[in-house]
Every structure is written in structure tokens, then in C-alpha cells.
Design an enzyme around this catalytic site. Structure first.
Site, short mmCIF file in Angstrom:
data_model
loop_
_atom_site.label_atom_id
_atom_site.label_comp_id
_atom_site.label_asym_id
_atom_site.label_seq_id
_atom_site.Cartn_x
_atom_site.Cartn_y
_atom_site.Cartn_z
CG ASP A 35 61.18 -32.47 -33.27
OD1 ASP A 35 62.14 -31.01 -34.30
OD2 ASP A 35 62.75 -33.19 -32.51
CB ILE A 36 66.14 -35.66 -33.02
CG1 ILE A 36 66.73 -36.72 -31.78
CG2 ILE A 36 66.41 -34.66 -31.68
CD1 ILE A 36 68.33 -36.26 -32.51
CG ASN A 92 59.21 -22.17 -33.96
OD1 ASN A 92 58.08 -21.59 -32.60
ND2 ASN A 92 59.26 -23.47 -33.02
CB VAL A 101 67.58 -25.59 -36.16
CG1 VAL A 101 68.59 -26.30 -37.43
CG2 VAL A 101 67.88 -26.69 -35.06
CG HIS A 105 62.64 -26.57 -38.91
ND1 HIS A 105 63.94 -25.54 -38.96
CD2 HIS A 105 62.13 -26.62 -38.00
CE1 HIS A 105 64.00 -24.76 -37.75
NE2 HIS A 105 62.82 -25.53 -37.00
CG MET A 106 55.41 -26.44 -41.53
SD MET A 106 54.94 -25.84 -43.45
CE MET A 106 55.62 -24.54 -43.84
CG HIS A 107 58.37 -27.58 -36.04
ND1 HIS A 107 59.13 -28.48 -34.64
CD2 HIS A 107 59.21 -26.38 -36.41
CE1 HIS A 107 59.77 -28.26 -34.75
NE2 HIS A 107 60.31 -26.82 -35.18
P1 5GP Z 1 63.31 -25.27 -34.14
O1 5GP Z 1 63.18 -24.51 -32.72
O2 5GP Z 1 64.51 -24.43 -34.83
O3 5GP Z 1 62.24 -24.72 -34.19
O4 5GP Z 1 63.23 -26.24 -34.18
C1 5GP Z 1 64.09 -27.34 -33.97
C2 5GP Z 1 63.82 -28.98 -33.62
O5 5GP Z 1 64.83 -29.55 -34.56
C3 5GP Z 1 63.67 -29.41 -32.40
O6 5GP Z 1 61.83 -29.77 -32.95
C4 5GP Z 1 64.03 -30.37 -32.34
O7 5GP Z 1 64.02 -31.50 -31.53
C5 5GP Z 1 65.24 -31.11 -33.48
N1 5GP Z 1 66.07 -31.58 -33.54
C6 5GP Z 1 67.47 -30.55 -33.38
N2 5GP Z 1 68.47 -31.75 -33.62
C7 5GP Z 1 67.96 -32.62 -34.17
C8 5GP Z 1 68.57 -33.67 -35.12
O8 5GP Z 1 69.94 -33.71 -34.65
N3 5GP Z 1 67.65 -34.65 -35.62
C9 5GP Z 1 66.32 -34.53 -35.51
N4 5GP Z 1 65.61 -34.93 -36.35
N5 5GP Z 1 65.41 -33.14 -35.39
C10 5GP Z 1 66.81 -32.31 -34.81
#
Ligand code: 5GP
Length: 121
Positions: A35-36, A92, A101, A105-107
Site C-alpha cells: 500500500d502506498i 472495504n 478504489v 482489493h484485500m488489505h
Molecule cells: P480502500 O479505501 O479503497 O479500501 O483502500 C485503497 C487503498 O489503496 C488505500 O489504502 C490507499 O493508500 C491505496 N492506494 C491508493 N492509490 C494507490 C497507488 O497508486 N498505489 C498503491 N500502492 N496504493 C494505493
């Protein structure tokens, strides 16, 4: 329910190689990368390569090989990420789940003691 996939989302761009990522693991059906903006020592995102917007979309409509490949990637990420003491897996989903996003995706979050998941738990 109908699921509509937007192929301009950031993870679609990562899958097409238009945006770089820090890859942890990849197989035919899934990609895992850091994660970025990590929320913990270990914070890896595992995504399917297919166009699925959310966990419920993926669970309902992904093929068996896609589902097996995705879970194999989760297993490999857990094996190599140093989360023997435990971790949290989060998907999420849509507005109530605060999904930013729109590509499933699974964190995988861990590497140190986490707090309770929800206030009041
Ligand atoms: P969400 O809120 O959709 O569950 O999480 C999206 C995740 O994607 C966030 O934790 C965010 O930091 C990560 N993220 C967003 N843009 C990028 C990116 O360009 N590269 C990476 N590696 N992670 C990203």
C-alpha cells in the site's frame, strides 16, 4: 445486483503497467503490492487481475480458477510478510464500507499488535 467496473480506476492502471507498484507477489490471477500509504508495518493489497469492483462482485462472479488464484496469492503474501503472530484482512466495500478504489482489493495488515477493529469492540 448489477456491478459496473470502471477501467480507469488506479488499480486497473497498475495492472496495465501504467502506474508503478511495489510488487510483493504475482500469479496468473492476482497481484499483491505494498500500500502506498501503509497503516501498519505490513500493509499489502491483494487484487484480482479480473475486472471486479468489490468482494461481493468477486465472490459472486469470479471463476473458480480466479478465486483459487486470488486466495493462493493471499496465502503467499501471509507466508512471506512476517505476520505469523496474526494480521487483519479487510475488504472495504462501497460507500458504507468507505471503499476508495473501485477494484476489489484485500488489505493484509499486521506486523505488530493492532487495535480493536471497531470503536466499542
Ligand atoms: P480502500 O479505501 O479503497 O479500501 O483502500 C485503497 C487503498 O489503496 C488505500 O489504502 C490507499 O493508500 C491505496 N492506494 C491508493 N492509490 C494507490 C497507488 O497508486 N498505489 C498503491 N500502492 N496504493 C494505493
Amino acid at each position: 445486483m448489477p456491478f459496473t467496473y470502471d477501467d480507469q480506476n488506479i488499480f486497473a492502471k497498475i495492472l496495465r503497467g501504467e502506474i508503478p507498484n511495489s510488487t510483493v507477489f504475482e500469479n496468473d490471477h492476482a497481484l499483491a503490492f505494498h500500500d502506498i500509504n501503509p497503516g501498519a508495518k505490513v500493509h499489502v493489497l491483494v487484487i484480482p487481475k479480473g475486472p471486479y469492483v468489490s468482494l461481493d462482485h468477486f465472490a459472486a462472479q469470479a471463476t473458480a480458477p480466479e478465486q483459487v488464484g486470488f486466495m493462493a496469492a493471499v496465502a503467499e503474501v501471509c507466508r512471506i510478510s512476517g505476520v505469523e503472530e496474526g494480521f487483519r484482512a479487510i475488504a472495504n466495500t462501497r460507500a458504507h464500507g468507505v471503499q476508495d478504489v473501485p477494484h476489489f482489493h484485500m488489505h493484509i495488515i499486521g506486523g505488530a499488535q493492532l487495535g480493536r477493529m471497531l470503536p466499542g469492540d
